[in-house]
Design an enzyme around this catalytic site. Structure first.
Site, PDB file in Angstrom:
ATOM      1  CE  LYS A  69     -24.914  25.489  -7.022  1.00 42.79           C
ATOM      2  NZ  LYS A  69     -24.307  25.414  -5.682  1.00 42.79           N
ATOM      3  CE1 TYR A  72     -20.003  24.454  -7.990  1.00 45.31           C
ATOM      4  CE2 TYR A  72     -20.720  23.844  -5.790  1.00 45.31           C
ATOM      5  CZ  TYR A  72     -20.576  24.796  -6.790  1.00 45.31           C
ATOM      6  OH  TYR A  72     -20.996  26.082  -6.584  1.00 45.31           O
TER       7      TYR A  72
END
Length: 570
Positions: free
Chosen positions: A184, A111
């Site tokens: 996510k 991420y």
């Protein structure tokens, strides 16, 4: 959702959407069901795998050791991100085993910040689709897209959707932004045990204003300027309506929508569906958690805080909203709490006579009469330094991406009027942070309570080691999502979000000098479980829970998926 499933369920986990048991090479090509070299001799015999794998049967732990060696050999962050995505395409269980075992190290790779590079390269590095791709040019196909995905009813717990209008700090990236939704969801699974087979990443392609993409022959998205207005709203409405109807127990998470749409969409659907926007609510809540821990150290009360937020975009106003709501919950009047927040943006302190205010900024705009005697610059603006000098804030938040904006003058002025100032320079990457923690502590003689948006090493000052808490949304949104899923909540309420922030703050040891205001990211699974219990409890108290809940601690533990191979044969 528990990894402990009855045998019939374990067997059905190797059954494809067509109802035919997967065998042989078909099974090895399915990343959700492939065990690779971990298939046992018996499994190989019964599943048509004899001769299709090297003879030795390894354990998942051994596979993870080998995969980690391969990961470490990658030359840079983007290469490591690509390695992880390729592993995910082959064997999701091994991917998550590796991610869980090395979560602190790999979180920035799968991420933020490396995901930004992956987004930029998505069309050129494209290997295989993952998720549902919706087009503003064909909102009528939303139903068909979800039908084709093959999950329905109670098969789905969570969807993460983006329109990629405002990716991290890099802007509009069109369909390339689907990597954000995929990343996510990886964090949801690794940090909170949301079952990755029960989630869907969604790309809501409204076009792009990124000229580089529109002129790139390899770009995989809709090739026209970003659509706005009724056509855009029709796509959003088709998505929310269809997803809510098809997956009535699922949480709809919005990610990286532009400021002009993020608040508007959240306000439109927050009472109609189970929706959550991490950029607004998650960022606000994790900052609130740091504030709650900070006021315990400062021995002040929530209702008496004075807050200056520098950077009044999606994140900044989301933080303001969460702090204001917490003030109200602590007993302050709504109007009074709103008046205790000052927003400063590119046009200076926001005033009610300004013509360029966004709708979500309007509640915080100050009356012009209130500042009639305040100093103004040559451009007529009231700057941050003047605002701090006039307001004497107890809390200063930076989401401006203006590196060094919290100058020594600003910080010393704040500290001259507040014994324990709470100072949160949250912008990232490092070169855009409003002030370095070591400087803030030095300018305040160690009195400041500091939180940042990026990780920082501890600061040594006058014999005390100051640990800097990172306001990382991953400390909050995975647990919030898990609690919402466990409770089968009808909506994500302000009370549930505050409960999440309180749970995170409750994990902080505020009795030790120099202690961080937020938990360590290394303890994400523990933090997520704690947050989930608090959120599910609040959902139950508010009448939002549709699940029958017993022992909430056990309910949450039972719901947390673990990256282990289910038994593949009876």
């Amino acid at each position: 959702m528990s990894s402990e499933m009855p045998m019939s369920t374990k067997m059905s986990s190797l059954v494809s959407g067509t109802g035919t048991a997967e065998q042989g090479r078909e099974l090895l090509r399915d990343p959700l069901r492939n065990h690779g070299t971990a298939f046992t001799a018996r499994e190989r015999d019964e599943l048509g795998l004899v001769g299709l794998l090297p003879p030795a049967a390894l354990t998942l732990d051994q596979q993870a050791v080998r995969a980690y060696e391969q990961y470490r050999r990658q030359p840079d962050g983007l290469a490591r991100n690509s390695f992880m995505e390729a592993l995910r395409d082959r064997n999701e269980t091994l991917y998550y085993k590796l991610l869980v075992d090395h979560l602190v190290e790999m979180l920035p790779v799968v991420y933020d910040p490396v995901i930004a590079q992956a987004v930029e390269k998505y069309s050129h590095e494209f290997q295989r689709p993952r998720g549902v791709y919706l087009s503003v040019d064909d909102p009528g196909a939303v139903e068909t897209a979800f039908t084709n995905y093959g999950l329905a009813g109670d098969d789905v717990d969570l969807l993460v959707a983006t329109d990629a209008g405002a990716i991290l700090g890099i802007g509009d990236w069109g369909t390339n932004g689907v990597a954000i939704a995929q990343g996510k969801l990886a964090i949801y699974a690794a940090a909170a045990g949301i079952d990755p087979s029960r989630v869907i990443p969604v790309m809501m392609d409204a076009g792009t204003d990124n000229e580089a993409l529109l002129n790139d022959p390899l770009y995989v998205g809709v090739r026209h300027a970003r659509t706005t207005g009724d056509a855009y709203d029709a796509l959003v409405d088709a998505y929310v309506t269809t997803a809510s109807r098809r997956f009535p127990n699922a949480l709809l998470h919005f990610e990286d929508f532009g400021a002009s749409n993020a608040h508007r969409i959240l306000n439109r659907y927050s009472q109609k569906a189970c929706v959550f926007n991490d950029d607004i609510q998650g960022t606000g809540a994790i900052t609130l958690a740091a504030v709650l821990a900070g006021i315990r150290v400062a021995r002040t009360t929530m209702s008496e805080q004075r807050v200056v937020v520098f950077g009044a975009g999606t994140a900044g106003v989301g933080i303001a909203d969460q702090i204001r709501d917490a003030m109200v919950r602590a007993g302050a009047d709504q109007e009074k709490a709103t008046r205790q927040v000052w927003l400063v943006d590119q046009q200076g302190l926001l005033l009610d006579g300004m013509s360029d205010l966004r709708d979500f900024q309007v509640p915080y705009a100050r009356p012009a009469s209130e500042v009639s005697g305040w100093e103004r610059g040559g451009d007529g603006r009231i700057d941050l330094a003047t605002t701090v000098a006039r307001v004497h804030p107890t809390i200063l938040v930076g989401t401006s991406k203006q590196g060094g904006a919290f100058t020594e003058q600003v910080v010393r002025e704040m500290a001259a009027h507040v014994e324990r100032p709470l100072i949160f320079p949250l912008s990232n990457p490092t070169e855009k942070i409003e002030a370095h923690p070591a400087d803030v502590l030095r300018w305040t003689d160690g009195r400041a309570l500091v939180g940042t948006g990026t990780p920082w090493d501890p600061v040594e000052l006058e014999g005390i080691t100051y640990r800097i808490g990172q306001a990382n949304n991953a400390l909050l949104y995975p647990g919030l999502g898990l609690g919402t899923v466990v409770a089968r909540a009808a909506h994500v309420t302000p009370g549930m979000i505050i409960a999440a922030a309180e749970a995170v703050a409750g994990l902080v040891d505020t009795g030790t000098p120099g202690a961080a205001l937020l938990p360590d990211v290394a303890d994400l699974r523990v933090t997520s479980a704690t947050v989930a219990v608090a959120v599910a409890r609040r959902a139950q108290e508010e009448g939002e829970a549709r699940a029958v809940l017993g022992n909430l601690v056990q309910d949450v533990q039972d719901a947390m998926w673990q990256p282990v191979y289910p038994q593949a044969v009876a």
